[in-house]
Design a protein around this motif. Structure first.
Motif, PDB file in Angstrom:
ATOM      1  N   LEU A  94       8.919 -20.980  27.901  1.00 34.91           N
ATOM      2  CA  LEU A  94       9.501 -21.650  26.733  1.00 34.91           C
ATOM      3  C   LEU A  94      10.210 -20.659  25.829  1.00 34.91           C
ATOM      4  O   LEU A  94      10.853 -21.024  24.856  1.00 34.91           O
ATOM      5  CB  LEU A  94       8.392 -22.396  25.980  1.00 34.91           C
ATOM      6  CG  LEU A  94       7.800 -23.505  26.843  1.00 34.91           C
ATOM      7  CD1 LEU A  94       6.410 -23.904  26.357  1.00 34.91           C
ATOM      8  CD2 LEU A  94       8.705 -24.719  26.848  1.00 34.91           C
ATOM      9  N   LYS A 120      -6.386 -29.027  13.337  1.00 33.06           N
ATOM     10  CA  LYS A 120      -6.656 -29.993  14.405  1.00 33.06           C
ATOM     11  C   LYS A 120      -6.695 -29.297  15.754  1.00 33.06           C
ATOM     12  O   LYS A 120      -7.643 -29.422  16.509  1.00 33.06           O
ATOM     13  CB  LYS A 120      -5.542 -31.045  14.380  1.00 33.06           C
ATOM     14  CG  LYS A 120      -5.886 -32.298  15.139  1.00 33.06           C
ATOM     15  CD  LYS A 120      -4.895 -33.403  14.814  1.00 33.06           C
ATOM     16  CE  LYS A 120      -4.497 -34.131  16.095  1.00 33.06           C
ATOM     17  NZ  LYS A 120      -3.479 -35.151  15.870  1.00 33.06           N
ATOM     18  N   ILE A 121      -5.613 -28.540  16.053  1.00 32.34           N
ATOM     19  CA  ILE A 121      -5.553 -27.920  17.382  1.00 32.34           C
ATOM     20  C   ILE A 121      -5.984 -26.465  17.316  1.00 32.34           C
ATOM     21  O   ILE A 121      -6.037 -25.856  16.252  1.00 32.34           O
ATOM     22  CB  ILE A 121      -4.125 -27.984  17.962  1.00 32.34           C
ATOM     23  CG1 ILE A 121      -3.146 -27.172  17.087  1.00 32.34           C
ATOM     24  CG2 ILE A 121      -3.661 -29.417  18.095  1.00 32.34           C
ATOM     25  CD1 ILE A 121      -1.791 -27.014  17.718  1.00 32.34           C
ATOM     26  N   ALA A 170      13.081 -29.430  24.162  1.00 32.85           N
ATOM     27  CA  ALA A 170      13.571 -30.013  25.409  1.00 32.85           C
ATOM     28  C   ALA A 170      14.686 -31.015  25.123  1.00 32.85           C
ATOM     29  O   ALA A 170      15.729 -31.020  25.783  1.00 32.85           O
ATOM     30  CB  ALA A 170      12.422 -30.699  26.155  1.00 32.85           C
ATOM     31  N   CYS A 207      -2.421 -28.271  11.784  1.00 28.36           N
ATOM     32  CA  CYS A 207      -3.305 -27.254  11.205  1.00 28.36           C
ATOM     33  C   CYS A 207      -4.666 -27.857  10.969  1.00 28.36           C
ATOM     34  O   CYS A 207      -4.792 -28.848  10.272  1.00 28.36           O
ATOM     35  CB  CYS A 207      -2.757 -26.756   9.865  1.00 28.36           C
ATOM     36  SG  CYS A 207      -1.389 -25.650  10.066  1.00 28.36           S
ATOM     37  N   GLU A 260      -1.540 -25.202  25.311  1.00 35.65           N
ATOM     38  CA  GLU A 260      -1.612 -26.536  25.910  1.00 35.65           C
ATOM     39  C   GLU A 260      -2.030 -27.591  24.885  1.00 35.65           C
ATOM     40  O   GLU A 260      -1.649 -28.755  25.003  1.00 35.65           O
ATOM     41  CB  GLU A 260      -2.540 -26.526  27.127  1.00 35.65           C
ATOM     42  CG  GLU A 260      -1.984 -25.628  28.230  1.00 35.65           C
ATOM     43  CD  GLU A 260      -2.432 -26.023  29.621  1.00 35.65           C
ATOM     44  OE1 GLU A 260      -3.322 -26.891  29.736  1.00 35.65           O
ATOM     45  OE2 GLU A 260      -1.891 -25.475  30.595  1.00 35.65           O
ATOM     46  N   GLU A 261      -2.811 -27.182  23.894  1.00 34.44           N
ATOM     47  CA  GLU A 261      -3.171 -28.162  22.848  1.00 34.44           C
ATOM     48  C   GLU A 261      -1.934 -28.514  22.036  1.00 34.44           C
ATOM     49  O   GLU A 261      -1.761 -29.656  21.612  1.00 34.44           O
ATOM     50  CB  GLU A 261      -4.285 -27.605  21.939  1.00 34.44           C
ATOM     51  CG  GLU A 261      -5.618 -27.551  22.648  1.00 34.44           C
ATOM     52  CD  GLU A 261      -6.814 -27.509  21.710  1.00 34.44           C
ATOM     53  OE1 GLU A 261      -6.664 -27.805  20.513  1.00 34.44           O
ATOM     54  OE2 GLU A 261      -7.906 -27.173  22.190  1.00 34.44           O
ATOM     55  N   PRO A 279      -4.952 -22.965  17.664  1.00 35.30           N
ATOM     56  CA  PRO A 279      -3.638 -22.309  17.672  1.00 35.30           C
ATOM     57  C   PRO A 279      -3.491 -21.280  18.783  1.00 35.30           C
ATOM     58  O   PRO A 279      -2.393 -20.830  19.076  1.00 35.30           O
ATOM     59  CB  PRO A 279      -3.571 -21.635  16.298  1.00 35.30           C
ATOM     60  CG  PRO A 279      -4.994 -21.471  15.880  1.00 35.30           C
ATOM     61  CD  PRO A 279      -5.751 -22.604  16.482  1.00 35.30           C
ATOM     62  N   ILE A 334       1.113 -28.516  23.231  1.00 36.37           N
ATOM     63  CA  ILE A 334       1.906 -29.372  24.105  1.00 36.37           C
ATOM     64  C   ILE A 334       1.324 -30.779  24.139  1.00 36.37           C
ATOM     65  O   ILE A 334       2.042 -31.782  24.173  1.00 36.37           O
ATOM     66  CB  ILE A 334       2.000 -28.772  25.529  1.00 36.37           C
ATOM     67  CG1 ILE A 334       2.799 -27.462  25.490  1.00 36.37           C
ATOM     68  CG2 ILE A 334       2.658 -29.746  26.498  1.00 36.37           C
ATOM     69  CD1 ILE A 334       2.864 -26.720  26.798  1.00 36.37           C
ATOM     70  N   ALA A 335      -0.015 -30.860  24.107  1.00 36.75           N
ATOM     71  CA  ALA A 335      -0.683 -32.166  24.152  1.00 36.75           C
ATOM     72  C   ALA A 335      -0.258 -33.057  22.989  1.00 36.75           C
ATOM     73  O   ALA A 335      -0.216 -34.276  23.111  1.00 36.75           O
ATOM     74  CB  ALA A 335      -2.198 -31.988  24.132  1.00 36.75           C
ATOM     75  N   VAL A 336       0.058 -32.451  21.827  1.00 34.69           N
ATOM     76  CA  VAL A 336       0.464 -33.285  20.691  1.00 34.69           C
ATOM     77  C   VAL A 336       1.986 -33.355  20.560  1.00 34.69           C
ATOM     78  O   VAL A 336       2.516 -33.590  19.490  1.00 34.69           O
ATOM     79  CB  VAL A 336      -0.181 -32.772  19.375  1.00 34.69           C
ATOM     80  CG1 VAL A 336      -1.679 -32.970  19.408  1.00 34.69           C
ATOM     81  CG2 VAL A 336       0.155 -31.325  19.102  1.00 34.69           C
ATOM     82  N   GLY A 337       2.695 -33.106  21.653  1.00 35.53           N
ATOM     83  CA  GLY A 337       4.148 -33.254  21.645  1.00 35.53           C
ATOM     84  C   GLY A 337       4.920 -31.972  21.430  1.00 35.53           C
ATOM     85  O   GLY A 337       6.121 -31.994  21.161  1.00 35.53           O
ATOM     86  N   GLY A 338       4.239 -30.856  21.535  1.00 38.45           N
ATOM     87  CA  GLY A 338       4.926 -29.591  21.312  1.00 38.45           C
ATOM     88  C   GLY A 338       5.991 -29.302  22.357  1.00 38.45           C
ATOM     89  O   GLY A 338       5.810 -29.608  23.523  1.00 38.45           O
ATOM     90  N   TYR A 339       7.085 -28.702  21.901  1.00 42.48           N
ATOM     91  CA  TYR A 339       8.220 -28.306  22.732  1.00 42.48           C
ATOM     92  C   TYR A 339       9.025 -29.483  23.276  1.00 42.48           C
ATOM     93  O   TYR A 339       9.987 -29.286  24.012  1.00 42.48           O
ATOM     94  CB  TYR A 339       7.792 -27.346  23.864  1.00 42.48           C
ATOM     95  CG  TYR A 339       7.402 -25.989  23.309  1.00 42.48           C
ATOM     96  CD1 TYR A 339       6.070 -25.567  23.265  1.00 42.48           C
ATOM     97  CD2 TYR A 339       8.364 -25.141  22.763  1.00 42.48           C
ATOM     98  CE1 TYR A 339       5.717 -24.346  22.703  1.00 42.48           C
ATOM     99  CE2 TYR A 339       8.022 -23.914  22.197  1.00 42.48           C
ATOM    100  CZ  TYR A 339       6.693 -23.520  22.175  1.00 42.48           C
ATOM    101  OH  TYR A 339       6.350 -22.308  21.619  1.00 42.48           O
ATOM    102  N   GLU A 340       8.663 -30.722  22.908  1.00 47.80           N
ATOM    103  CA  GLU A 340       9.467 -31.889  23.291  1.00 47.80           C
ATOM    104  C   GLU A 340      10.801 -31.855  22.538  1.00 47.80           C
ATOM    105  O   GLU A 340      11.842 -32.237  23.059  1.00 47.80           O
ATOM    106  CB  GLU A 340       8.736 -33.188  22.907  1.00 47.80           C
ATOM    107  CG  GLU A 340       7.508 -33.472  23.711  1.00 47.80           C
ATOM    108  CD  GLU A 340       7.811 -34.288  24.952  1.00 47.80           C
ATOM    109  OE1 GLU A 340       8.914 -34.852  25.030  1.00 47.80           O
ATOM    110  OE2 GLU A 340       6.956 -34.338  25.846  1.00 47.80           O
TER     111      GLU A 340
END
Lengths: 121, 555, 153
Positions: free
Chosen positions: B258, B124-125, B143, B122, B131-132, B127, B134-140
């Motif tokens: 996703l 930072k990216i 997975a 919050c 892709e932002e 919302p 995902i860039a910080v590890g989203g949806y990892e």
């Protein structure tokens, strides 16, 4: 989407987020949560964009984020520059936003009266 | 991680012409030589003021101002001040003017004591850009769960983490997931409670507006764990921006595969829809929320059966709060032991608090459980403005109670707060100063709950109104000493017999202020005095009446 | 959009009732639900009129009375109250010449009180339709009303 696809998107997006591979030298992130908007963040965002366009600064981008968290000092914006700590400004008005572009972004002098935090990138 | 020392080096035009760049470079070199780069930050600032005394340096948090520096001084400053903690007096400037500049340039410690996990994205990216995220590890985490873990393993991790529901009740999240998984039935649902209505609370709004994907990902992981295919996020209609950002996030997640069928090419399918409220606080209660999604009046029903067994349309339903879901991906990625290492014995992890009221720094604060109320209000909140004295904090909104100054050093966790007669609640913390009348405040909370009562059960519908009327009389100077006993007895009775959580907790502000500020009540009744100067007793003109009278006088 | 188009958009599922009522209300420049609206919705969803009426009157954001173009909702919850919402409410009543729950004669503004809207960090606060305004003072409130008047032209 496959797992590999997620990884590929992440790699690409990470670089863009970091400015290095992106086209920008400076990134201004304006807090656009409802607290910020209620305190006037939309006008501040517009002022940043206006001033940057007026001065034709091709290497500066302006983006938005959610709540910065410090409601009492909204509107808040962060200035990210490669190799430098992040400068966080608070209590912004459209006029101060224009000053930041002129003094900090163009001339490298942060407008210290409005700095509320300096942190690592 | 914040560094131990910040050294501000002036890079204003005058100092540069006085060779401050050489000083800065020398400082960098000496710090490197002594391996201090990780401990000391060099911050270049604009002109700090006394140009004729440059080059200058400000060392924080010590607040030491060095002037007329030469390259040769740098080594001494590092050896004596930075390493040994002894400021170099001969180079120091200590006049009142210097102290003023030191004060002005002091950084607000608001951000330093926080541990941002839920709020890490919050502010930072963007919302609105998946892709932002995902860039910080989203949806990892999703997975990992879908390709490496069984539902039982996921639930096991959640139980081991010790995460407790962040909406207020603090029920162990892992156990709730387990119960819903084990409930008989083929069709199950995951619901996110975004009906944040507590006065003073805005954590969930910030998460939905600033990091909506973290909630989506948390819900998807929960759905996999309990065996659900469909999820709903119930958002109050007073949060139009949160609704808009969440809607966009859901659409983007669908576009990227996703959400939807066969996520990450597994057999797991899950989708989410938004349902909105229409201005009813009671819909934050689980069964009322379910009724509202079903298109009914938001009236709670008795529990058991719990939603885990019989929820939406009679099917097993997992209902968790926004902040609870936002924690899930971190637990999955970093492990339950990591999460359990933060916080206290019975309250693990961090909590997001919303600080408001008579405090210098208002806003959202995320701290490990166990931080004291004093640290929250004074270190992070910056203390009380205008030189006023701290009186109490109201924690837990209309379901909670107040905590007076003598308990400032209480660590904030579920059990400690319960002992003081309040609850953690959703995280709203309202700071009160000497100008707050505690009786008037209790009345204001009652006004809220009376208004929001759904009206179904007698204790709440009639009992709360009666409590309110007694408080109203007391604030107008018409109270009787018997009222105190009535308030306590009636309050306890309402708590015991109300049908749902709203009624069961509504008397808390009254009981709590009676417990800690009984003197104020007695003064109102016996002496017709309001020490905070809020209630006016002459001519029975009290604040709300005068508001109405003023309004009538205008029109 | 007409009422029929809104109904068609959501289908005949009872769990869409709140969405349907919100849309129909927002579609009406006077921001309210008419009796015909309630009857039409009841017919569409095959529910008793009393049921739909019961839902519409349960939730505070629905109105069965005509309102203004701009619905002003001032927060009257404890934090805003502590930070001075009374002064804001009085200023609004003065500037607009109406009481709580009333609409200005030119049909522009309706003044209402609401429970916490979740921007307590910038209290006192209010919403005008979907816009949120914080850090309110009597002067700021006058400015905002002026802006809205200009915008309405």
């Amino acid at each position: 989407m496959k797992l590999e696809d997620l990884r590929k998107i992440r790699e690409k997006a990470e670089k863009e987020l970091k400015l290095r591979e992106g086209k920008a030298r400076v990134k201004i992130v304006v807090g656009m949560g409802t607290s910020g908007i209620a305190a006037g963040a939309r006008e501040v965002l517009k002022a940043f964009i206006d001033e940057i366009e007026k001065r034709n600064l091709q290497d500066v981008i302006v983006t938005q984020s959610g709540e910065k968290g410090l409601s009492s000092h909204e509107p808040i914006a962060e200035v990210w520059e490669e190799g430098k700590p992040v400068v966080v400004y608070g209590n912004l008005t459209p006029d101060i936003a224009r000053r930041i572009v002129a003094e900090h972004i163009v001339n490298g002098n942060p407008v210290t009266e409005y700095v509320i935090e300096v942190k690592e990138a | 991680m914040p560094k131990r020392l910040d050294i501000l080096v002036c890079s204003g035009a005058a100092c540069i012409s006085n060779d401050s760049t050489t000083i800065k470079n020398k400082l960098q070199a000496v710090l490197k030589e002594h391996n201090l780069e990780d401990e000391v930050a060099i911050v270049e600032t604009g002109c700090m003021g006394p140009c004729e005394l440059g080059p200058v340096m400000l060392v924080y948090p010590d607040g030491v101002f060095y002037i007329r520096l030469k390259e040769g001084d740098v080594e001494e400053i590092v050896k004596e001040h930075v390493i040994k903690g002894r400021p170099v007096k001969r180079l120091q400037w200590t006049t009142p003017e210097a102290r003023k500049i030191v004060e002005e340039k002091k950084q607000i410690p608001f951000f330093e004591k926080q541990l941002k996990i839920v709020l890490s994205n919050c502010g930072k990216i963007d919302p609105e850009n998946i892709e932002e995220y995902i860039a910080v590890g989203g949806y990892e985490a999703l997975a990992k769960v879908l390709t490496e873990m069984t539902p039982e393993q996921v639930i096991d991790e959640m139980i081991k983490s010790g995460l407790r529901g962040r909406g207020g009740a603090g029920f162990p999240t892992g156990l709730k997931w387990k119960a819903t998984r084990e409930a008989p039935g083929d069709e199950k649902f995951v619901v996110c409670n975004g009906d944040e209505g507590d006065p003073g609370a805005f954590m969930d709004r910030a998460i939905l507006e600033g990091d909506p994907h973290s909630v989506i990902e948390g819900m998807a992981i929960a759905a996999y764990a309990i065996g659900a295919k469909q999820g709903y996020v119930y958002v109050r209609a007073e949060y139009p921006l949160a609704i808009k950002r969440l809607e966009k996030a859901i659409q983007q997640a669908r576009k990227y595969g996703l959400l939807g069928n066969n996520i990450f090419e597994t057999s797991f399918s899950f989708d989410i829809e938004i349902r909105i409220g229409a201005g009813a606080f009671v819909c934050g209660e689980e069964t009322a929320l379910i009724a509202s999604i079903e298109g009914k009046r938001g009236q709670p029903r008795p529990k058991p059966p719990f939603p885990a067994q019989k929820g939406l349309w009679g099917k097993p339903t997992l209902i968790n709060n926004v902040e609870t879901f936002a924690n899930v991906r971190h637990i999955i990625l970093n492990g339950s032991s990591w999460f359990a290492s933060i916080g206290t014995e019975n309250s693990k992890g961090t909590k997001v608090f919303a600080l408001s009221g008579k405090v210098n720094n208002t806003g959202l604060v995320e701290v490990p459980m166990g931080v004291t109320i004093r640290e929250l209000v004074f270190d992070i909140g910056g203390g009380i403005p205008n030189g006023k004295k701290f009186k109490a904090v109201q924690i837990g909104g209309p379901s909670g109670g107040c905590v007076p100054a003598e308990y400032l050093d209480t660590p904030i966790d579920y059990e400690s707060l319960k002992k003081l007669g309040t609850i953690m609640g959703s995280g709203g913390v309202i700071v009160l100063d000497e100008d707050t009348c505690m009786v008037n405040l209790a009345k204001f909370f009652l006004d809220f709950t009376v208004d929001e009562s759904c009206g179904q059960c007698v204790p709440c519908r009639i009992g709360l109104k009666h409590l309110y009327d007694i408080l109203d009389r007391i604030t107008k100077g018409k109270g009787k000493m018997e009222d105190l006993e009535t308030l306590e007895k009636l309050g306890e009775e309402i708590k015991r017999t109300s049908l749902c959580g709203l009624g069961q907790s509504a008397p808390n502000p009254v009981l709590s202020t009676l417990r800690y500020f009984r003197d104020e009540y007695i003064e109102h009744i016996r002496d017709k005095k309001c020490r905070a100067g809020v209630c006016q007793f002459e001519e029975a003109k009290e604040e709300e009446v005068s508001l109405e009278k003023k309004l009538k006088g205008i029109i | 959009m007409t009422r029929e188009e809104i109904l068609n958009k959501y289908g005949k599922s009872k769990d869409n009732l709140l969405y349907i009522l919100h849309d129909i209300q927002d579609n009406n420049p006077q921001h309210y639900l008419t009796d015909e609206d309630l009857k039409a919705v009841a017919k569409w969803l095959n529910l008793p009129y009393s049921y739909v009426h019961g839902v519409a009157t349960f939730y505070s954001m629905f109105s069965l009375k005509p309102r203004g173009r701009y619905i002003i909702r001032v927060c009257e919850s404890p934090t805003c109250h502590l930070m001075g919402s009374s002064d804001v409410i009085i200023e609004l009543a003065k500037t607009l010449g109406v009481g709580i729950g009333e609409t200005t004669k030119d049909g522009l503004f309706t003044l209402e009180l609401t429970s916490c809207i979740g921007v307590c960090g910038v209290a006192p606060a209010m919403m005008i339709n979907e816009e949120v305004f914080g850090n309110l003072t009597p002067e700021r409130v006058r400015q905002i009303i002026e802006e809205k008047r200009r915008e309405s032209k």
